[in-house]
Write an enzyme that holds these catalytic residues in place. Sequence first.
Site, PDB file in Angstrom:
ATOM      1  N   GLU A 154      65.359  87.589  -1.397  1.00 63.49           N
ATOM      2  CA  GLU A 154      64.113  86.754  -0.621  1.00 63.49           C
ATOM      3  C   GLU A 154      63.393  87.628   0.106  1.00 63.49           C
ATOM      4  O   GLU A 154      63.767  88.417   0.940  1.00 63.49           O
ATOM      5  CB  GLU A 154      64.721  85.621   0.133  1.00 63.49           C
ATOM      6  N   LYS A 184      61.425  89.039   3.300  1.00 62.36           N
ATOM      7  CA  LYS A 184      61.901  88.667   4.784  1.00 62.36           C
ATOM      8  C   LYS A 184      60.689  88.532   5.475  1.00 62.36           C
ATOM      9  O   LYS A 184      59.640  89.446   5.686  1.00 62.36           O
ATOM     10  CB  LYS A 184      62.760  89.605   5.260  1.00 62.36           C
ATOM     11  N   ASP A 228      58.085  87.848   8.403  1.00 62.34           N
ATOM     12  CA  ASP A 228      57.997  88.159   9.903  1.00 62.34           C
ATOM     13  C   ASP A 228      57.361  87.152  10.366  1.00 62.34           C
ATOM     14  O   ASP A 228      56.195  86.831  10.820  1.00 62.34           O
ATOM     15  CB  ASP A 228      57.101  89.385   9.909  1.00 62.34           C
ATOM     16  N   TYR A 234      65.579  78.974   4.008  1.00 59.82           N
ATOM     17  CA  TYR A 234      66.326  79.807   3.177  1.00 59.82           C
ATOM     18  C   TYR A 234      67.594  79.860   3.654  1.00 59.82           C
ATOM     19  O   TYR A 234      68.473  80.705   2.909  1.00 59.82           O
ATOM     20  CB  TYR A 234      65.404  81.179   3.438  1.00 59.82           C
ATOM     21  N   LYS A 248      64.715  97.011   4.874  1.00 57.85           N
ATOM     22  CA  LYS A 248      63.290  96.895   5.361  1.00 57.85           C
ATOM     23  C   LYS A 248      62.506  97.974   4.672  1.00 57.85           C
ATOM     24  O   LYS A 248      62.690  99.107   4.036  1.00 57.85           O
ATOM     25  CB  LYS A 248      63.603  97.355   6.874  1.00 57.85           C
ATOM     26  N   CYS A 300      42.714 105.638  39.390  1.00 56.62           N
ATOM     27  CA  CYS A 300      43.066 104.353  38.638  1.00 56.62           C
ATOM     28  C   CYS A 300      41.474 103.650  38.299  1.00 56.62           C
ATOM     29  O   CYS A 300      40.701 103.573  39.063  1.00 56.62           O
ATOM     30  CB  CYS A 300      43.614 103.299  39.888  1.00 56.62           C
ATOM     31  N   CYS A 312      40.559 100.410  40.398  1.00 59.04           N
ATOM     32  CA  CYS A 312      40.406 100.502  41.688  1.00 59.04           C
ATOM     33  C   CYS A 312      39.942 101.818  42.463  1.00 59.04           C
ATOM     34  O   CYS A 312      39.591 101.706  43.364  1.00 59.04           O
ATOM     35  CB  CYS A 312      41.506  99.929  42.611  1.00 59.04           C
ATOM     36  N   CYS A 358      48.863 104.255  39.874  1.00 55.86           N
ATOM     37  CA  CYS A 358      47.789 104.073  40.849  1.00 55.86           C
ATOM     38  C   CYS A 358      48.497 103.886  42.242  1.00 55.86           C
ATOM     39  O   CYS A 358      49.587 103.259  42.465  1.00 55.86           O
ATOM     40  CB  CYS A 358      47.065 102.502  40.522  1.00 55.86           C
ATOM     41  N   CYS A 383      44.598  97.267  44.710  1.00 56.17           N
ATOM     42  CA  CYS A 383      44.057  97.715  43.290  1.00 56.17           C
ATOM     43  C   CYS A 383      44.134  96.056  42.499  1.00 56.17           C
ATOM     44  O   CYS A 383      45.169  95.211  42.784  1.00 56.17           O
ATOM     45  CB  CYS A 383      45.325  98.209  42.593  1.00 56.17           C
TER      46      CYS A 383
HETATM   47 ZN   LIG Z   1      44.385 100.623  40.991  1.00 56.50          ZN
END
Ligand SMILES: [Zn+2]
Length: 688
Positions: free
Chosen positions: A124, A126, A128, A235, A323, A417, A420, A435, A441
């Site tokens: 069968e 598979k 997802d 199934y 798989k 960052c 910020c 950061c 931030c």
């Molecule tokens: Zn930041």
Amino acid sequence: MNSAIPIDALTEAEAAEELAQLARDIAHHDAAYHTHDAPEISDADYDALRQRNAAIEARFPTLIRADSPSARVGGALESGFAKLRHRVPMLSLDNAFDAMEFTEFCTRAKRFLGRTEPLTLVAEPKIDGLSINLTYEHGRFVRGATRGDGSEGEDVTANLRTIQSVPAELLGKAPALIEIRGEVFITKADFLALNQIQAQAGARVFANPRNAAAGSLRQLDPRITASRPLSLFAYAQGESSEPVAATHWAYLQRLKDWGFDVNPLSRLLDNETDAEAFQIKISLARSGLGYDIDGVVYKVDDLGLQRRLGFVSRTPRWAIAWKFPAEQATTVLREIRIQVGRTGALTPVAELEPVNVGGVLVARATLHNEDEITRKDVRVGDTVVLQRAGDVIPQVVSVVTERRPADSVAYSFPDVCPACGSHAVRPPGEAVRRCTGGLICPAQRVERLIHFVSRPAFDIDGLGDKTIQEFFNEGWLHGPADLFKLPEREGEIAKREGWGKVSARNLCRAIVARRTITLERFIFALGIRRIGATNAKLLARHYGTFANWRAQMFAASQIGSDERVELGSISGIGPTIAEELTDFFAEARNIAALDELAAELTIEEAVHADASDSLIAGKTVVFTGTLETMTRPEAKARAEALGAKVTDSVSKKTDFVVVGVDAGSKARKAAELGVRTMTEAEWQEMVS
Ligand SMILES: [Zn+2]
């Protein structure tokens, strides 16, 4: 994700703090993945967190937490749904990744059964999607649950009733009670359409069809589920009040008779040697299918043989999922965008020329971290190989260097960052750049606010995660200082849905009451990395007042300064933690936010860890038995630091005997001599 400190070098206090942090982080990612169906990190990074947690626990078994992630498997349940126990557990399957592993599975099964003739198998595809368990009583659909942890799932009956391919009543004769298992999924086309609608509405976009199906089924409002195009293939069977078939193939036919959809590509194979050809055929058909599959499940057809084969823990010996290899495609990388996570981690994301990978349009892929970019030498403008495997976020595997533009330049990871503008630093040995603008931030704000009001910090009653989020969305909370402006909005709060005069008044009173706070709670509340409750207490006791602490931290930012040396030499702090503190104070905007906050508060002076005014100064103490919260040397050092004398034997001169688990003669002697004994908890109380 690997932390700066090698596990061998962790102190017990550091280990305890890191375990607490890991428990929080892993729970967050579990929720993101299973409950909100929106993973934020790659499976590899997630596994690294769990491995680090397990390694720390292995070294410090006494520190294993009640909420330890190692005690839980993924799939924690969201509180919004009632739990439902499956009458027969829902299994997970073993995987095979190639023909050899598949052959081994068949050989094992035949050896177990002691037979040489070929196995008849049902193959069968598979799907997802999301596994569910449907209960029918007297032919009527009465209950349905998600797989959950295999024994217990979430009651999503109302939502399942909205799915057309879940029959409300079974056609024809059926057992009085039967559990039917299947996979709820969404087609690739519906997935793309749904994401488009979500994007237009400014709502969350799902990472893949599996997440979209799970997110749609697990809606608290069944009307939302009804609006989502979900399908079901049945199934498997769970409990049944009477046998319905002798073989799995015959059972699938019964399912069809009852009105279920069974995957039309399923086949009965006379022997296991036909499996390889079937696997190839399905893998070729895969990208043309309307739905995602990630392999083929092979089950021994004869249900009598299935019963004999049984299980190894939760895995049946009579079935295996073979798989497919991950699906790949090449496309052009337009841009590397840096996302800032709620803990300030900077994560690189590849923005791609959209490309079809196994039937799903991919426009974004994870680049994991800075080192991965360097290792693969990924550059903007490169043609890259993309991979998508099952429900993993698509990832950039490699670069097609032959197709690199002539003017291409190596990527340099930002050191500020993007959210910020604060410095983003990467401690030596760590994979992640973070950061440092924790207080300002925007990417970290909500998380910081939640931490700020948490029990060991400001402990404000009535301010839970949801309320923080609600007030944040309203624009009332930019930083922690704004919390103390909430009482000005008492009237407004009272009028909000779910609030009233009394609850608004209580909240505002709780906030006002916290305008006076101890220095240790204040330091902890700032949420500086590695500054948990223990370290906050150490700092508070060492520096005494907020003004002194602030000045000293400022000065300590200078490497080599006396203040820096002093900070690093506080027992329990050390250079790594010192650096987190100085990083925080090196960011001018943090200081501004800190001062704005301090202006709202009265921060109490901490009691110095001064030997002369401690309760045990000058006393003679004996420890006996096994201590649970600290090691013997640690207990001794602590007592001595507070001015006590620690001896090994009990005499008339002994003031206290601290009695741990399995204490022997010393405890008896103390009783004979009339020396005061106390439990470890009482001792902790006394010295804290
Ligand atoms: Zn930041």
